[in-house]
Design a protein around this motif. Structure first.
Motif, PDB file in Angstrom:
ATOM      1  N   SER A  30       0.808  -1.215   0.000  1.00 39.76           N
ATOM      2  CA  SER A  30       0.000   0.000   0.000  1.00 39.76           C
ATOM      3  C   SER A  30       0.844   1.270   0.000  1.00 39.76           C
ATOM      4  CB  SER A  30      -0.951   0.003   1.194  1.00 39.76           C
ATOM      5  OG  SER A  30      -0.210  -0.064   2.399  1.00 39.76           O
ATOM      6  N   ASN A  31       2.115   1.166   0.372  1.00 33.59           N
ATOM      7  CA  ASN A  31       2.998   2.331   0.438  1.00 33.59           C
ATOM      8  C   ASN A  31       3.892   2.498  -0.789  1.00 33.59           C
ATOM      9  OD1 ASN A  31       1.996   2.734   2.970  1.00 33.59           O
ATOM     10  ND2 ASN A  31       3.842   2.109   4.059  1.00 33.59           N
ATOM     11  N   GLU A  50       1.451   3.778 -14.268  1.00 35.40           N
ATOM     12  CA  GLU A  50       1.902   3.794 -12.875  1.00 35.40           C
ATOM     13  C   GLU A  50       0.754   4.145 -11.959  1.00 35.40           C
ATOM     14  OE1 GLU A  50       4.981   6.623 -12.080  1.00 35.40           O
ATOM     15  OE2 GLU A  50       5.146   6.077  -9.966  1.00 35.40           O
ATOM     16  N   ILE A  51       0.775   3.558 -10.761  1.00 32.32           N
ATOM     17  CA  ILE A  51      -0.174   3.911  -9.717  1.00 32.32           C
ATOM     18  C   ILE A  51       0.599   4.098  -8.423  1.00 32.32           C
ATOM     19  CG2 ILE A  51      -0.730   1.493  -9.191  1.00 32.32           C
ATOM     20  CD1 ILE A  51      -3.625   2.481  -8.617  1.00 32.32           C
ATOM     21  N   SER A  52       0.250   5.167  -7.672  1.00 35.08           N
ATOM     22  CA  SER A  52       0.971   5.441  -6.427  1.00 35.08           C
ATOM     23  C   SER A  52       0.114   6.256  -5.488  1.00 35.08           C
ATOM     24  CB  SER A  52       2.273   6.189  -6.726  1.00 35.08           C
ATOM     25  OG  SER A  52       2.009   7.437  -7.313  1.00 35.08           O
ATOM     26  N   GLY A  53       0.420   6.135  -4.194  1.00 39.22           N
ATOM     27  CA  GLY A  53      -0.202   6.975  -3.191  1.00 39.22           C
ATOM     28  C   GLY A  53      -1.623   6.573  -2.820  1.00 39.22           C
ATOM     29  N   PHE A  54      -2.157   7.328  -1.845  1.00 36.78           N
ATOM     30  CA  PHE A  54      -3.551   7.129  -1.417  1.00 36.78           C
ATOM     31  C   PHE A  54      -4.128   8.488  -1.071  1.00 36.78           C
ATOM     32  CE2 PHE A  54      -7.083   4.617  -0.214  1.00 36.78           C
ATOM     33  CZ  PHE A  54      -7.722   5.368   0.767  1.00 36.78           C
ATOM     34  N   PRO A  55      -5.233   8.905  -1.714  1.00 40.08           N
ATOM     35  CA  PRO A  55      -5.877   8.167  -2.808  1.00 40.08           C
ATOM     36  C   PRO A  55      -4.933   8.022  -3.995  1.00 40.08           C
ATOM     37  CG  PRO A  55      -6.739  10.394  -2.684  1.00 40.08           C
ATOM     38  CD  PRO A  55      -5.884  10.210  -1.477  1.00 40.08           C
ATOM     39  N   PRO A  56      -5.098   6.968  -4.743  1.00 40.13           N
ATOM     40  CA  PRO A  56      -4.114   6.654  -5.779  1.00 40.13           C
ATOM     41  C   PRO A  56      -4.077   7.673  -6.910  1.00 40.13           C
ATOM     42  CG  PRO A  56      -5.988   5.188  -5.949  1.00 40.13           C
ATOM     43  CD  PRO A  56      -6.183   5.961  -4.694  1.00 40.13           C
ATOM     44  N   LEU A  57      -2.859   7.992  -7.309  1.00 39.58           N
ATOM     45  CA  LEU A  57      -2.624   8.775  -8.510  1.00 39.58           C
ATOM     46  C   LEU A  57      -2.158   7.850  -9.610  1.00 39.58           C
ATOM     47  CD1 LEU A  57      -0.711  11.837  -6.975  1.00 39.58           C
ATOM     48  CD2 LEU A  57      -3.135  11.696  -7.570  1.00 39.58           C
ATOM     49  N   THR A  58      -2.551   8.142 -10.829  1.00 43.22           N
ATOM     50  CA  THR A  58      -2.177   7.291 -11.950  1.00 43.22           C
ATOM     51  C   THR A  58      -1.543   8.121 -13.062  1.00 43.22           C
ATOM     52  OG1 THR A  58      -4.383   7.476 -12.915  1.00 43.22           O
ATOM     53  CG2 THR A  58      -3.985   5.594 -11.473  1.00 43.22           C
ATOM     54  N   GLY A  72      -5.265  -0.904  -8.210  1.00 39.85           N
ATOM     55  CA  GLY A  72      -4.632  -1.759  -7.213  1.00 39.85           C
ATOM     56  C   GLY A  72      -5.623  -2.211  -6.157  1.00 39.85           C
ATOM     57  N   ASP A  73      -5.364  -3.362  -5.565  1.00 35.13           N
ATOM     58  CA  ASP A  73      -6.166  -3.893  -4.458  1.00 35.13           C
ATOM     59  C   ASP A  73      -5.218  -4.180  -3.303  1.00 35.13           C
ATOM     60  OD1 ASP A  73      -7.667  -5.388  -2.669  1.00 35.13           O
ATOM     61  OD2 ASP A  73      -8.803  -6.397  -4.248  1.00 35.13           O
ATOM     62  N   ASN A  74      -5.237  -3.301  -2.285  1.00 40.04           N
ATOM     63  CA  ASN A  74      -4.308  -3.442  -1.171  1.00 40.04           C
ATOM     64  C   ASN A  74      -4.592  -4.696  -0.347  1.00 40.04           C
ATOM     65  OD1 ASN A  74      -2.950  -1.098  -1.868  1.00 40.04           O
ATOM     66  ND2 ASN A  74      -4.196   0.187  -0.535  1.00 40.04           N
ATOM     67  N   ILE A  99      10.087  -0.167  -7.343  1.00 40.43           N
ATOM     68  CA  ILE A  99      11.419   0.235  -6.894  1.00 40.43           C
ATOM     69  C   ILE A  99      11.375   0.355  -5.374  1.00 40.43           C
ATOM     70  CG2 ILE A  99      13.257   1.935  -7.050  1.00 40.43           C
ATOM     71  CD1 ILE A  99      12.018   2.831  -9.724  1.00 40.43           C
ATOM     72  N   ILE A 100      12.242  -0.380  -4.719  1.00 38.76           N
ATOM     73  CA  ILE A 100      12.284  -0.371  -3.260  1.00 38.76           C
ATOM     74  C   ILE A 100      13.709  -0.095  -2.821  1.00 38.76           C
ATOM     75  CG2 ILE A 100      11.906  -1.714  -1.167  1.00 38.76           C
ATOM     76  CD1 ILE A 100       9.768  -3.257  -2.739  1.00 38.76           C
ATOM     77  N   GLN A 101      13.877   1.003  -2.081  1.00 31.68           N
ATOM     78  CA  GLN A 101      15.202   1.400  -1.597  1.00 31.68           C
ATOM     79  C   GLN A 101      16.222   1.409  -2.736  1.00 31.68           C
ATOM     80  OE1 GLN A 101      15.927  -1.268   1.704  1.00 31.68           O
ATOM     81  NE2 GLN A 101      14.805   0.040   3.124  1.00 31.68           N
TER      82      GLN A 101
END
Length: 116
Positions: A30-31, A50-58, A72-74, A99-101
């Motif tokens: 979710s993050n 791309e999808i990111s954030g909450f509420p989601p931006l695309t 997405g479905d968290n 992408i993580i760290q």
């Protein structure tokens, strides 16, 4: 560890629809921004959505705007790509990405072929 599992590809006629799925594990889904890329034979891998954030931006590549929808479905740790009005130029292997760290992670890819 981080894992992304792509699925949902197949053969579809021009004008048809497909829904791709990417099941994620090993991180806080979710993050985290999630993306779809695709790669056609002889071409480099290109950004699709791309999808990111909450509420989601695309965000979408110009070539798919109005035809593809990312969601997405968290609860299921899954990101989807609903593809409609498919065209032969959409034929490619589609990859889920995050992408993580600073490290890039990719799904194994799922083949989408648009042909009559």
């Amino acid at each position: 560890q981080v894992e992304l599992e792509d699925s949902g590809g197949g053969l579809v006629q021009p004008g048809g629809s497909l829904k791709l799925s990417c099941k994620a594990s090993g991180f806080i889904f979710s993050n985290t921004a999630m993306k779809w890329y695709r790669q056609s034979p002889g071409k480099g891998r290109e950004f699709v959505a791309e999808i990111s954030g909450f509420p989601p931006l695309t965000d979408y590549a110009d070539s798919v705007k109005g035809r593809f929808t990312i969601s997405g479905d968290n609860r299921k740790n899954t990101v989807y790509l609903q593809m409609s009005s498919l065209e032969p130029r959409d034929t490619a292997v589609y990859y889920c990405n995050t992408i993580i760290q600073g490290a890039y992670y990719w799904g194994q890819g799922t083949q989408v072929t648009v042909s009559s």
